[in-house]
Design an enzyme around this catalytic site. Structure first.
Site, short mmCIF file in Angstrom:
data_model
loop_
_atom_site.label_atom_id
_atom_site.label_comp_id
_atom_site.label_asym_id
_atom_site.label_seq_id
_atom_site.Cartn_x
_atom_site.Cartn_y
_atom_site.Cartn_z
CD GLU A 105 -5.66 -3.38 -4.63
OE1 GLU A 105 -5.05 -4.41 -4.99
OE2 GLU A 105 -5.34 -2.25 -4.99
CG HIS A 134 -2.03 1.01 1.14
ND1 HIS A 134 -1.88 2.30 1.57
CD2 HIS A 134 -3.30 0.91 0.67
CE1 HIS A 134 -3.02 2.97 1.37
NE2 HIS A 134 -3.89 2.15 0.83
#
Length: 386
Positions: free
Chosen positions: A325, A267
């Site tokens: 995700e 991330h």
């Protein structure tokens, strides 16, 4: 010469009470509540009120907001016609959503005060599930089921998509997802919405711009591939006869060696595990235990563990932990959504945060106008006729 903050990384552009993203500690605060405290328990209407008004609503206020949203679920005739045409042409779902939401300005109240902007925010939040469902059902040659006022915002979205009242466990899982992703600091789409709002443009225009930003695969358009990876690895293991762990190990080594990004891992902000992954992972497990695809969840956890192990071996200096995700894909699949609707459903949730940021920008507005360093020439001469 001043350094350039590429991507505006580390640049603080606003003070906000809406959310805090602590990438070093792996912590997300939404409206004063840790995401793990808020998301699994709150109704989406309560989170909207928290973001819009700075506090949780009373029971009467929650009922009033739910009724206001229910009253705005219908679409203008022009919007319905536009979505039918988009479905006939099979345009991508996010493009249909962007066009459909843009057309909602036909009925927007407009005006520059907070009351008018809040009124538009209610319309935008209420109508977005209907926009998505209208397009999707038209793609399948089906009309919408009759709207209902007795269902909450998230439950009604599932009703519109399927024409059947969803199991309460499914509603809770999707509501947990919506609460988890409703706001997340100054991300690309939220910043886009605030930039547009800072020009004193209308909320509908700001939300349309945010949808355009969310469409990009580097922001909101990437949960589907994480699920595809799990399915592909399951199939590969079945063909090869190897364990799923061994198949994942080999796959990750090939992908990393080729310079590819592992979807669902790493991330831009979080240097440790994305806290939203834990919330959605728990929700996915709960859903699987109550009649969902528990085998898929178990296999996904094998893939996750093997991927993390190989990433830590191959990239020991980088923290590539599980991000939102990975479990977004599993959860949305578990509630029965097709992959093409994953990112539109993200928008359905994030519009709560976008509208809250628009309202916050209006409170002490200053036009957002960063500078750029010019690196071109300066001595050009226009050619003259001989």
């Amino acid at each position: 010469m001043d350094d350039i903050a590429a991507g505006l990384e580390g640049v603080v552009v606003a003070a906000t009470r809406l959310s805090e993203v602590d990438g070093e500690r792996g912590r997300l605060i939404i409206g004063g509540y840790p995401v793990e405290e808020l998301a699994p328990h709150a109704h989406f209407e309560e989170v909207l009120s928290l973001l819009w008004h700075g506090r949780l609503p009373s029971p009467a206020e929650r009922t009033a907001l739910a009724e206001a949203l229910a009253a705005r679920r219908g679409l203008p005739a022009a919007t319905r016609a536009l979505l039918r045409d988009a479905a006939r042409r099979a345009v991508p779902a996010m493009d249909a959503l962007r066009m459909g939401v843009a057309s909602l300005s036909l009925g927007a109240r407009g005006g520059g005060d907070r009351a008018a902007a809040l009124d538009d925010a209610i319309t935008l939040v209420a109508a977005m599930p209907t926009v998505i469902a209208t397009y999707w059902r038209e793609r399948a040659g089906r009309g919408l089921p009759a709207p209902r006022r007795d269902l909450g915002h998230v439950a009604h979205f599932l009703w519109l998509l399927d024409g059947r009242e969803a199991d309460p466990a499914v509603v809770r899982a999707l509501e947990t997802y919506c609460n988890t992703v409703v706001d997340h600091g100054m991300n690309a789409s939220t910043f886009t919405a605030r930039v547009i709002a800072s020009t004193q443009s209308d909320p509908c225009s700001a939300v349309v711009g945010a949808i355009g930003a969310l469409k990009g695969p580097l922001h909101g358009g990437a949960p589907g591939p994480a699920l595809d990876m799990v399915f592909a690895l399951r199939a590969a293991a079945a063909r090869s006869g190897r364990t799923l762990e061994a198949e994942t190990d080999a796959y990750v080594r090939r992908e990393v060696g080729a310079g590819a990004r592992m979807m669902g891992f790493g991330h831009r902000v979080y240097r440790v595990r994305d806290p939203r992954a834990d919330v959605l992972g728990a929700a996915a497990l709960a859903l699987g235990a109550r009649g969902g695809d528990g085998t898929l969840i178990a296999d996904a956890r094998i893939v996750e563990a093997a991927t993390l192990r190989v990433l830590r071996e191959l990239k020991p200096r980088r923290r590539l932990d599980t991000n939102v995700e990975f479990y977004t894909a599993l959860l949305l699949h578990g509630v029965g959504l097709p992959a093409e609707l994953f990112t539109p459903t993200f928008a359905l949730a994030r519009v709560g945060g976008w509208t809250a940021h628009i309202l916050e920008q209006m409170e002490a507005n200053r036009l957002i106008r960063p500078a750029a360093r010019y690196v071109g020439g300066r001595d050009g001469r226009w050619p003259r006729a001989a």
